[in-house]
Design a protein around this motif. Sequence first.
Motif, mmCIF file in Angstrom:
data_model
loop_
_atom_site.group_PDB
_atom_site.id
_atom_site.type_symbol
_atom_site.label_atom_id
_atom_site.label_comp_id
_atom_site.label_asym_id
_atom_site.label_seq_id
_atom_site.Cartn_x
_atom_site.Cartn_y
_atom_site.Cartn_z
ATOM 1 N N PRO A 167 -9.898 11.643 0.473
ATOM 2 C CA PRO A 167 -8.516 11.433 0.027
ATOM 3 C C PRO A 167 -7.582 11.163 1.204
ATOM 4 O O PRO A 167 -7.784 11.676 2.307
ATOM 5 N N LYS A 168 -6.572 10.328 0.962
ATOM 6 C CA LYS A 168 -5.579 9.984 1.988
ATOM 7 C C LYS A 168 -4.204 10.439 1.523
ATOM 8 O O LYS A 168 -3.918 10.446 0.326
ATOM 9 N N GLN A 169 -3.363 10.737 2.474
ATOM 10 C CA GLN A 169 -1.972 11.055 2.184
ATOM 11 C C GLN A 169 -1.191 9.777 1.947
ATOM 12 O O GLN A 169 -1.450 8.760 2.582
ATOM 13 N N LYS A 170 -0.227 9.850 1.054
ATOM 14 C CA LYS A 170 0.647 8.695 0.825
ATOM 15 C C LYS A 170 1.735 8.658 1.893
ATOM 16 O O LYS A 170 2.175 9.701 2.372
ATOM 17 N N SER A 177 0.822 -1.205 0.000
ATOM 18 C CA SER A 177 0.000 0.000 0.000
ATOM 19 C C SER A 177 0.856 1.255 0.000
ATOM 20 O O SER A 177 1.874 1.317 0.683
ATOM 21 N N ALA A 178 0.394 2.261 -0.723
ATOM 22 C CA ALA A 178 1.023 3.580 -0.669
ATOM 23 C C ALA A 178 0.442 4.403 0.476
ATOM 24 O O ALA A 178 0.998 5.424 0.847
ATOM 25 N N TYR A 179 -0.673 3.950 1.049
ATOM 26 C CA TYR A 179 -1.407 4.742 2.023
ATOM 27 C C TYR A 179 -1.285 4.232 3.457
ATOM 28 O O TYR A 179 -1.315 5.025 4.389
ATOM 29 N N GLY A 229 -16.448 16.275 -0.489
ATOM 30 C CA GLY A 229 -15.033 15.930 -0.378
ATOM 31 C C GLY A 229 -14.747 14.440 -0.391
ATOM 32 O O GLY A 229 -13.606 14.020 -0.207
ATOM 33 N N PHE A 230 -15.777 13.613 -0.611
ATOM 34 C CA PHE A 230 -15.583 12.173 -0.709
ATOM 35 C C PHE A 230 -15.239 11.806 -2.147
ATOM 36 O O PHE A 230 -15.756 12.411 -3.096
ATOM 37 N N ARG A 231 -14.393 10.791 -2.302
ATOM 38 C CA ARG A 231 -14.067 10.319 -3.648
ATOM 39 C C ARG A 231 -15.321 9.803 -4.326
ATOM 40 O O ARG A 231 -16.147 9.135 -3.711
ATOM 41 N N LEU A 232 -15.456 10.121 -5.611
ATOM 42 C CA LEU A 232 -16.564 9.562 -6.388
ATOM 43 C C LEU A 232 -16.383 8.058 -6.498
ATOM 44 O O LEU A 232 -15.263 7.563 -6.623
ATOM 45 N N PHE A 233 -17.476 7.348 -6.437
ATOM 46 C CA PHE A 233 -17.423 5.904 -6.655
ATOM 47 C C PHE A 233 -17.063 5.626 -8.105
ATOM 48 O O PHE A 233 -17.268 6.468 -8.988
#
Length: 171
Positions: A116-119, A59-61, A137-141
Amino acid sequence: FLMENEHWQVFGLDTSFDPRDFSGDIGELYGEQAAWVAQKRAASPEKRCLILTHHQPFSAYDEIEENLERRLRPIRSLGQIDVWFWGHEHLCAVYDVHDNIRYPVLLGHGGFPEKPKQKRLGAPTISYEWLSTDASGFRLFGFAVLDFDARQITVRLVDENGLECHQFIIP
């Protein structure tokens, strides 16, 4: 499960059933799944391989345990995994080649809203990251459409409104 034709082996592996982790957070191959994959790959080394799992090999996250990756390390280290799609993190990212997996892809943006999450520092590199968000601010599905043409796959990433947001080819 295994679906295959003359060019591809597509494995669907259960990474959430393990008596040691009833919540399904860790990601592990229970029983003889890893040995079964290795046996099937050894029987058809000329075919390309696509792995589908819920949990991620890396994972990058997030920091993750190596349980899943460790179980498939023998075939991964031989370059026998061409493509790996997973979804546990509820985001979408197409990684650069990593750990001998040519096309590692996170496709978890289809069922649970995520911001969104930080890497992580030193994270594996990403060639494409799904950045579209809604007004909250939520990612689109979204989802992926895979079109197989012999040894090639065209992958289209489509958002919840039917808009194609990204496309790449697995040659």
